[in-house]
Motif scaffolding. Sequence first.
Motif, short mmCIF file in Angstrom:
data_model
loop_
_atom_site.label_atom_id
_atom_site.label_comp_id
_atom_site.label_asym_id
_atom_site.label_seq_id
_atom_site.Cartn_x
_atom_site.Cartn_y
_atom_site.Cartn_z
N GLN A 17 -18.73 -5.72 -18.01
CA GLN A 17 -18.43 -4.48 -18.58
C GLN A 17 -17.64 -3.35 -17.58
OE1 GLN A 17 -21.93 -2.39 -19.65
NE2 GLN A 17 -22.40 -1.82 -17.68
N PHE A 18 -16.82 -2.56 -17.99
CA PHE A 18 -16.15 -1.61 -17.19
C PHE A 18 -16.75 -0.13 -17.34
CE2 PHE A 18 -13.11 -4.73 -18.29
CZ PHE A 18 -12.29 -5.10 -17.18
N VAL A 19 -16.53 0.68 -16.40
CA VAL A 19 -16.86 1.80 -16.41
C VAL A 19 -15.52 2.75 -16.44
CG1 VAL A 19 -17.84 3.81 -15.18
CG2 VAL A 19 -19.09 1.60 -15.12
N SER A 90 -18.04 9.40 -24.58
CA SER A 90 -18.43 9.35 -23.16
C SER A 90 -18.70 10.74 -22.53
CB SER A 90 -17.25 8.94 -22.27
OG SER A 90 -16.81 7.47 -22.81
N ASP A 95 -22.20 8.59 -20.80
CA ASP A 95 -22.11 6.98 -20.59
C ASP A 95 -20.70 6.56 -20.61
OD1 ASP A 95 -22.66 4.47 -20.41
OD2 ASP A 95 -23.42 4.10 -22.49
N ARG A 96 -20.30 6.29 -19.62
CA ARG A 96 -18.80 5.85 -19.34
C ARG A 96 -18.64 4.38 -19.34
NH1 ARG A 96 -16.42 10.46 -17.98
NH2 ARG A 96 -17.89 12.27 -17.14
N SER A 97 -19.48 3.58 -19.76
CA SER A 97 -19.23 2.04 -19.52
C SER A 97 -18.99 1.76 -20.90
CB SER A 97 -20.96 1.37 -19.45
OG SER A 97 -21.87 1.86 -20.56
N SER A 99 -17.96 -2.38 -22.70
CA SER A 99 -18.06 -3.86 -22.45
C SER A 99 -16.82 -4.32 -22.51
CB SER A 99 -18.75 -4.38 -23.79
OG SER A 99 -18.07 -4.41 -25.08
N CYS A 103 -13.54 -2.94 -24.44
CA CYS A 103 -12.36 -2.81 -23.79
C CYS A 103 -10.96 -3.72 -24.26
CB CYS A 103 -12.30 -3.05 -22.36
SG CYS A 103 -11.41 -2.21 -21.23
N ASN A 178 -15.19 -2.76 -11.23
CA ASN A 178 -15.40 -2.51 -12.74
C ASN A 178 -14.96 -1.29 -13.15
OD1 ASN A 178 -17.69 -1.25 -11.76
ND2 ASN A 178 -19.00 -1.92 -13.59
N GLN A 179 -14.77 -0.43 -12.08
CA GLN A 179 -14.38 0.99 -12.40
C GLN A 179 -12.94 1.16 -12.80
OE1 GLN A 179 -15.45 3.29 -9.19
NE2 GLN A 179 -17.92 3.29 -9.95
N CYS A 185 -8.92 2.18 -21.90
CA CYS A 185 -8.51 0.86 -21.31
C CYS A 185 -7.08 0.73 -21.40
CB CYS A 185 -9.30 -0.24 -22.03
SG CYS A 185 -10.89 -0.02 -21.73
#
Length: 315
Positions: A17-19, A90, A95-97, A99, A103, A178-179, A185
């Motif tokens: 997952q990304f942030v 977000s 919550d900025r995550s 998946s 993305c 992952n940031q 995206c």
Amino acid sequence: MNREKIRRENNTSTVKQFVLLGFCDLPNLQGFLSGVFSIIYIVILIGNSLIIIITSFDPALKKPMYFFLANFSSLEICYVSVTVPRILVSISIQDRSISLLHCDTQTCFFLILAATESLLLAVMSYDRYVAICNPLHCLLVMHPRKCIHLAAGSWLGGMPVQIGQSCKIFSLHFRNSNQIDHFFCDIPPILKLACGDTFINELFVYAVATLFAVIPSMLILASYSKIISTILRLPTATGRAKAFSTCSSHLLVVVLFYGSVSISYLWPKSTHSAITDKLLSLFYTILTPMFNPMIYSLRNKQMIAALRKLLLKTL
């Protein structure tokens, strides 16, 4: 021994997952940004929906120009709905995550809709070329079936290439971080996180950008060179002003869209920072769709008349 094994596994594991960092560097403005994005999103939905309603129900607007404009407004609603709701969520829940799958999906839809916008702008310029340069043959050339085919081609034309591009990018490994230093995206910040050689992917990005940005923009340029040449040959100033007013709005939208997209995807990445990328992306993903209904409606007397008629019926 166990610690060494865990460290090795972490180094070889792929990010799941990304942030999305977004605007986290402005912690004191999160509430303000949420309000601004909410207002912009509502304005975009209302403005473009009004254009769709007006062009669908007013008999005076049953022309190819307004058929494509209704398609363009539908596209703008879809376009901003890919990015803005995610930004609002977000900010609101902090919550900025996101998946890897979500993305990938966001990138894929964004790329498809961006390609659709580019192709649709080219189609709209062709319609203006036919209407101004060949007015006697306009109804024969731009008949309803052909308009539907051109619109469908714009919507579907970019799908295979952009789906392939997003799959190719997200098949890369992301191990270093992952940031994503962006608010959605997008390709450039995602490629920065990929490990290994991404030269082929970057080359493919330039090739796709050339296909869906450079070539359509060249076709638009060719159409408008013919249009301007024809307008300048008209005998009266009134005729020239009327002819130019029918295509000036579209030309302005073209400059806004292609100008910002070209800087984002075709200029060398070393020339601009993450902040510049965000500002450019904000311009062509959010601000331009907000201005488009105003540009098309305020500069078009038929649209203003149709809007007044609609408001009088509802009051």
